[in-house]
Design a protein around this motif. Structure first.
Motif, PDB file in Angstrom:
ATOM      1  N   TRP A  43       0.727  -1.253  -0.320  1.00  0.00           N
ATOM      2  CA  TRP A  43      -0.054   0.141   0.107  1.00  0.00           C
ATOM      3  C   TRP A  43       1.163   0.902  -0.071  1.00  0.00           C
ATOM      4  O   TRP A  43       0.221   1.718  -0.071  1.00  0.00           O
ATOM      5  N   ILE A  44       2.066   1.546   0.039  1.00  0.00           N
ATOM      6  CA  ILE A  44       2.814   2.441   0.294  1.00  0.00           C
ATOM      7  C   ILE A  44       3.322   2.834  -1.233  1.00  0.00           C
ATOM      8  O   ILE A  44       3.613   2.066  -1.769  1.00  0.00           O
ATOM      9  N   SER A  45       2.539   4.284  -1.566  1.00  0.00           N
ATOM     10  CA  SER A  45       3.244   3.967  -3.054  1.00  0.00           C
ATOM     11  C   SER A  45       3.256   5.433  -3.172  1.00  0.00           C
ATOM     12  O   SER A  45       2.368   6.499  -2.676  1.00  0.00           O
ATOM     13  N   ASP A  84      19.650   3.012   9.768  1.00  0.00           N
ATOM     14  CA  ASP A  84      20.389   2.185   9.555  1.00  0.00           C
ATOM     15  C   ASP A  84      20.556   1.838   8.022  1.00  0.00           C
ATOM     16  O   ASP A  84      21.634   1.613   7.042  1.00  0.00           O
ATOM     17  N   LEU A  85      19.838   2.661   7.458  1.00  0.00           N
ATOM     18  CA  LEU A  85      19.488   2.421   6.050  1.00  0.00           C
ATOM     19  C   LEU A  85      20.051   3.638   4.883  1.00  0.00           C
ATOM     20  O   LEU A  85      19.913   3.911   4.018  1.00  0.00           O
ATOM     21  N   GLY A  86      20.867   4.704   6.192  1.00  0.00           N
ATOM     22  CA  GLY A  86      20.930   5.844   5.384  1.00  0.00           C
ATOM     23  C   GLY A  86      20.364   6.440   4.697  1.00  0.00           C
ATOM     24  O   GLY A  86      20.553   7.150   3.973  1.00  0.00           O
ATOM     25  N   ILE A  87      18.734   6.888   4.818  1.00  0.00           N
ATOM     26  CA  ILE A  87      18.016   7.864   4.422  1.00  0.00           C
ATOM     27  C   ILE A  87      17.660   9.197   5.391  1.00  0.00           C
ATOM     28  O   ILE A  87      16.126   9.497   5.021  1.00  0.00           O
ATOM     29  N   GLU A  88      18.093   9.134   6.265  1.00  0.00           N
ATOM     30  CA  GLU A  88      18.577   9.948   7.013  1.00  0.00           C
ATOM     31  C   GLU A  88      17.750  11.725   6.884  1.00  0.00           C
ATOM     32  O   GLU A  88      17.297  12.801   6.288  1.00  0.00           O
ATOM     33  N   SER A  89      19.375  11.862   5.739  1.00  0.00           N
ATOM     34  CA  SER A  89      18.585  13.556   4.543  1.00  0.00           C
ATOM     35  C   SER A  89      17.383  13.745   4.181  1.00  0.00           C
ATOM     36  O   SER A  89      17.598  14.587   3.928  1.00  0.00           O
ATOM     37  N   SER A  90      17.124  12.359   3.910  1.00  0.00           N
ATOM     38  CA  SER A  90      15.849  12.679   3.209  1.00  0.00           C
ATOM     39  C   SER A  90      14.525  12.709   3.718  1.00  0.00           C
ATOM     40  O   SER A  90      13.500  12.568   3.346  1.00  0.00           O
ATOM     41  N   LEU A  91      14.600  12.411   5.331  1.00  0.00           N
ATOM     42  CA  LEU A  91      13.320  12.691   6.261  1.00  0.00           C
ATOM     43  C   LEU A  91      12.407  14.284   5.681  1.00  0.00           C
ATOM     44  O   LEU A  91      14.029  15.317   6.189  1.00  0.00           O
ATOM     45  N   VAL A  92      11.583  14.350   6.485  1.00  0.00           N
ATOM     46  CA  VAL A  92      10.937  15.291   6.304  1.00  0.00           C
ATOM     47  C   VAL A  92      10.166  15.611   7.431  1.00  0.00           C
ATOM     48  O   VAL A  92       8.836  15.070   7.578  1.00  0.00           O
ATOM     49  N   PRO A  93      10.262  16.109   9.036  1.00  0.00           N
ATOM     50  CA  PRO A  93       9.756  16.415  10.585  1.00  0.00           C
ATOM     51  C   PRO A  93       9.038  17.414  10.499  1.00  0.00           C
ATOM     52  O   PRO A  93       9.121  18.243   9.770  1.00  0.00           O
ATOM     53  N   VAL A  94       8.134  17.106  10.683  1.00  0.00           N
ATOM     54  CA  VAL A  94       6.861  17.974  11.370  1.00  0.00           C
ATOM     55  C   VAL A  94       7.417  18.325  12.955  1.00  0.00           C
ATOM     56  O   VAL A  94       7.131  17.694  13.761  1.00  0.00           O
ATOM     57  N   SER A  95       6.943  19.986  13.142  1.00  0.00           N
ATOM     58  CA  SER A  95       7.622  20.454  13.987  1.00  0.00           C
ATOM     59  C   SER A  95       6.566  19.939  14.958  1.00  0.00           C
ATOM     60  O   SER A  95       5.120  20.303  14.587  1.00  0.00           O
ATOM     61  N   LYS A  96       6.621  19.521  16.431  1.00  0.00           N
ATOM     62  CA  LYS A  96       5.656  19.822  17.279  1.00  0.00           C
ATOM     63  C   LYS A  96       4.447  20.866  17.365  1.00  0.00           C
ATOM     64  O   LYS A  96       3.410  21.158  17.639  1.00  0.00           O
ATOM     65  N   SER A  97       5.407  21.746  17.000  1.00  0.00           N
ATOM     66  CA  SER A  97       4.863  23.192  17.602  1.00  0.00           C
ATOM     67  C   SER A  97       4.448  23.783  16.166  1.00  0.00           C
ATOM     68  O   SER A  97       3.510  25.088  15.871  1.00  0.00           O
ATOM     69  N   ASP A 247      10.749  12.394  -0.945  1.00  0.00           N
ATOM     70  CA  ASP A 247       9.936  11.654  -2.045  1.00  0.00           C
ATOM     71  C   ASP A 247       8.832  10.529  -1.778  1.00  0.00           C
ATOM     72  O   ASP A 247       8.528   9.666  -2.325  1.00  0.00           O
ATOM     73  N   GLY A 248       8.086  11.444  -0.666  1.00  0.00           N
ATOM     74  CA  GLY A 248       7.421  10.413  -0.020  1.00  0.00           C
ATOM     75  C   GLY A 248       7.830   9.104   0.622  1.00  0.00           C
ATOM     76  O   GLY A 248       9.315   8.385   1.124  1.00  0.00           O
ATOM     77  N   LEU A 249       6.585   8.417   1.234  1.00  0.00           N
ATOM     78  CA  LEU A 249       7.511   7.181   2.306  1.00  0.00           C
ATOM     79  C   LEU A 249       7.277   6.192   1.516  1.00  0.00           C
ATOM     80  O   LEU A 249       8.353   4.924   2.380  1.00  0.00           O
ATOM     81  N   GLU A 250       7.595   6.192  -0.043  1.00  0.00           N
ATOM     82  CA  GLU A 250       8.182   4.848  -0.107  1.00  0.00           C
ATOM     83  C   GLU A 250       9.391   5.086  -0.835  1.00  0.00           C
ATOM     84  O   GLU A 250      10.166   3.772  -0.977  1.00  0.00           O
ATOM     85  N   VAL A 251      10.142   6.196  -0.304  1.00  0.00           N
ATOM     86  CA  VAL A 251      11.453   6.356   0.476  1.00  0.00           C
ATOM     87  C   VAL A 251      11.684   5.145   0.690  1.00  0.00           C
ATOM     88  O   VAL A 251      13.070   4.513   1.305  1.00  0.00           O
ATOM     89  N   LEU A 252      11.261   4.699   2.156  1.00  0.00           N
ATOM     90  CA  LEU A 252      10.939   4.043   2.859  1.00  0.00           C
ATOM     91  C   LEU A 252      11.118   2.187   2.618  1.00  0.00           C
ATOM     92  O   LEU A 252      12.053   1.527   2.637  1.00  0.00           O
TER      93      LEU A 252
END
Ligand code: FAD
Length: 506
Positions: A43-45, A84-97, A247-252
Motif C-alpha cells: 500500500w505504500i506508493s 541503518d538504511l542511511g536515509i535520514e538526509s531525506s527525512l521531512v519532520p513536522v515539528s510539534k510546534s 520523495d514520500g513514504l516510498e523512500v522507505l
C-alpha cells in the motif's frame, strides 16, 4: 545453505521481515522474498508528477500512507531502521510546534472544530457539552466485566453517547476507516481498555500516572537496545509530531529493497504470485506453488499477506483468518494553485464523525488531509509553497452502502469519488476554484478491521498454526496486531527473530 526461509508478500511487512532476517541470520540460511506484483511496497506508493499550474514544478502525491509517528517503541524502531538504511538526509519532520501538529479538526454541524490533543482535553471538549457529567460518569461506572467490547459500547458506557458519536468515531474513521460500533476496543484503543481494567476509571488512571505504553518484555529489551545504540533519536522524537521523506513514504520501501539487493542475502522475486502452500510435516518442508513459475521447496514460510489471502493458499480451514474483514477506501488527491485556493485554518486536516451521518450527507467521506500544510517541502521547483494539496479519504465501512446504486466499474466509481471530493472541498473549506490536478485510486480491502474478540482470535490462531504446521508457518502483517506502518515493521522484526531462534534451537 542448510535452511531456506521464504517470505511471502513484499509490502512493508514482508520487506521488513526479509531485512531483519538478512541482518541476523547465519550464512547457512537462504532467504527468498516472493511478491505477486511488479513492485514492492504494497500500500505504500508515492508518485512525483508534473505540476500543470507551475511549469517546471513537481508535486508529490501519496496513494496510501503518508506519515509516520516517531513516538512509542514502534516509532523508535522505524527510526532505527531509517538510520541503518542511511536515509535520514531525506527525512521531512513536522515539528510539534507547527500548525499541522497543533490543529486537527472534526467537521460537525456545518463547521470545523479543533480536536483535543489528549484524552483529558477530550473530556473537556466544548463540542461535547458540559464536562462534569462525562468525567463523573467515568468515575462511578462499573467495568463491563467482558474480555472485549466495541469501541462504541466502551466509550458510551464510560463517557456518554456524544463522546463516542461526535469524537471517537471521527478518530476511528481517520485510523481504520472503520465503524466504531464494530471495532474492538481492546485491539484498537488498548490503552483505554487497560486503564479501565487496572484503575476502574480512565480519568482516575490517567491522574494516577497510568496510560503508558503497553510493553511486553521483548518490547522493553528492544527499546533499551535502540536507545543505547542511537541515543540521539530521543531528541528527534521529542521535537517531532510526524514525519515523511522528501520523495514520500516510498523512500522507505525502496531503500529496504535496495539494501536487500546489496546485501546479497535475499533473492527478491517479483511477479511471483503464490497460489498454494503444501506442508509435508514428516519431511519438514513446504512446497510453494506459484503462477508462471516452478514450485519452490523451502524449510519455513513467513506469510506477510492479508489474512484472507493466506487463507486461500492453505488446504486447512482457519476461520480466524477470515473472520475480520478489510474495508475499501477511495483516495482522491486534489491539487490547487495556492494563488486562488487557501485554507482558513491551517492544520493536519479534518475528520467526519459518525454523528454527521456521512453515508447520507457526504457520500461516505471519512476525512480530508491537508497534505501541503502538514508535510511541507515535498513539492519541488516553482510548485513549492505555491500549491494547496489535499487528499480526501472516502468509503471505508460505508463503501458498499454509498456505491450500491453505482456501476462497480473502477473508472465510474473514481469519477463519482472525484465529484464527491471536489464538492466536499467547496462546501467544507469554501474553496471555489477548480483543482489543477486530480487523481483517484480505489484501494480494495486495504485496511483490516479488528472486530470485537480480535485479540482472542489471534491467540487461537497462533496456537492452531503452531499445532497444525509444527512451526513451519509464521504470519505477520497489518491484518494481525497493528495496522500502522510502524506496527508492521516492529511485528516483522519480532517474527523474524522468533523464526531464527527456532532454527538456532534445532
Ligand atoms: P500490504 O501492503 O497489503 O502488502 C502485502 C503484499 O503482499 C502486497 O505487496 C501484495 O501484492 C502481496 N501479495 C498479495 N497476495 C500475494 C500472493 N498470493 N503471493 C505473493 N504476494 C502477494 N499507516 C501509517 O502508519 N500511516 C499512514 O498515514 C497510513 N495511511 C494509510 C492510508 C491508506 C489509504 C491505507 C490503505 C493505509 C494506510 N496506513 C497508514 C496503513 C499502512 O499503510 C498499511 O497497514 C501497511 O502498509 C500494510 O503493509 P503490509 O505489508 O502488512 O500489507
Amino acid at each position: 545453505p542448510r535452511t531456506h526461509i521464504a517470505v511471502i508478500g513484499g509490502g512493508i511487512s514482508g520487506l521488513s521481515t526479509a531485512w531483519y532476517l538478512a541482518r541476523t541470520a547465519p550464512p547457512s540460511v537462504a532467504i527468498t522474498l516472493l511478491e505477486s506484483s511488479k513492485r514492492t511496497g504494497g500500500w505504500i506508493s508515492s508518485d512525483r508528477v508534473k505540476d500543470p499550474a507551475h511549469p517546471g514544478g513537481t508535486i508529490l502525491l501519496e496513494r496510501g500512507p503518508r506519515s509516520l509517528r516517531p513516538q512509542g517503541i514502534s516509532g523508535l524502531n522505524t527510526l532505527e531502521m531509517v538510520g541503518d538504511l542511511g536515509i535520514e538526509s531525506s527525512l521531512v519532520p513536522v515539528s510539534k510546534s507547527s500548525p499541522a501538529a497543533k490543529n486537527r479538526f472534526i467537521y460537525s454541524r456545518n463547521k470545523l472544530h479543533k480536536l483535543p490533543s489528549s484524552i483529558m482535553g477530550a473530556l473537556t471538549h466544548p463540542l461535547l457539552g458540559p464536562k462534569l457529567p462525562r468525567a463523573g460518569l467515568d468515575l462511578v461506572v462499573a467495568n463491563s466485566g467482558q474480555e472485549d467490547e466495541s469501541i462504541q459500547e466502551f466509550v458510551t458506557r464510560r463517557f456518554g453517547k456524544g463522546f463516542s458519536d461526535d469524537l471517537i468515531s471521527a478518530m476511528v474513521h481517520g485510523i481504520y476507516a472503520g465503524d466504531v460500533s464494530k471495532l474492538s476496543v481492546r485491539s484498537t484503543f488498548g490503552m483505554l481498555y487497560h486503564l479501565e481494567k487496572d484503575y476502574r476509571s480512565v480519568a482516575l488512571g490517567l491522574l494516577m500516572g497510568g496510560g503508558g505504553p503497553i510493553e511486553t518484555p521483548w518490547d522493553h529489551k528492544l527499546k533499551e537496545g535502540i536507545t543505547k545504540r542511537m541515543p540521539d533519536l530521543g531528541d528527534f522524537v521529542s521535537k517531532t509530531s510526524i514525519y515523511s521523506f522528501t520523495d514520500g513514504l516510498e523512500v522507505l520501501s525502496r531503500a529496504l529493497e535496495k539494501d536487500l539487493k546489496n546485501s546479497g542475502r535475499v533473492d527478491i522475486r517479483k511477479d511471483s504470485r503464490v497460489k498454494k502452500l503444501d506442508f509435508d510435516l514428516s519431511r519438514r518442508t513446504v512446497k510453494i506453488s506459484m503462477k508462471n513459475h516452478e514450485p519452490l521447496s523451502v524449510d519455513h514460510v513467513i506469510a506477510a499477506l492479508p489474512p484472507r489471502k493466506l487463507h486461500s493458499l492453505l488446504a486447512k480451514d482457519h476461520p480466524e483468518l477470515v473472520y475480520d474483514p478489510s474495508v475499501t477506501v477511495a483516495v482522491v488527491n486534489l491539487v490547487y494553485s495556492s494563488e486562488n485556493a487557501k485554507l482558513a485554518s491551517p492544520g493536519f486536516g479534518y475528520l467526519i464523525p459518525r454523528s454527521e451521518d456521512s453515508t447520507v450527507k457526504h457520500n461516505g467521506l471519512l476525512g480530508v488531509v491537508y497534505d501541503s500544510c502538514s508535510i511541507t517541502s515535498q513539492d519541488q521547483g516553482p510548485s513549492r509553497d505555491h500549491t494547496l494539496k489535499l487528499t480526501a479519504m472516502i468509503g471505508g465501512h460505508m463503501f458498499d452502502e454509498v456505491t450500491s446504486g453505482h456501476n462497480q466499474n473502477n473508472e465510474e466509481l473514481e469519477s463519482f469519488f472525484i465529484e464527491t471530493a471536489k464538492e466536499t472541498v467547496r462546501k467544507h473549506l469554501q474553496i471555489e476554484a477548480a483543482p489543477e490536478l486530480v487523481k483517484a485510486h480505489i484501494h480494495r480491502e486495504c485496511i483490516p478491521q479488528y472486530l470485537v474478540g480480535h485479540l482472542e482470535r489471534m491467540q487461537t490462531l497462533d496456537e492452531r498454526l503452531r499445532s497444525d504446521y509444527d512451526g513451519l508457518l509464521a504470519v505477520t502483517g497489518a491484518g494481525y496486531l497493528g495496522v500502522s506502518v510502524n506496527d508492521c515493521i516492529k511485528n516483522a522484526r519480532e517474527v523474524a527473530e522468533a523464526v531464527l531462534s527456532r532454527f538456532q534451537e534445532d
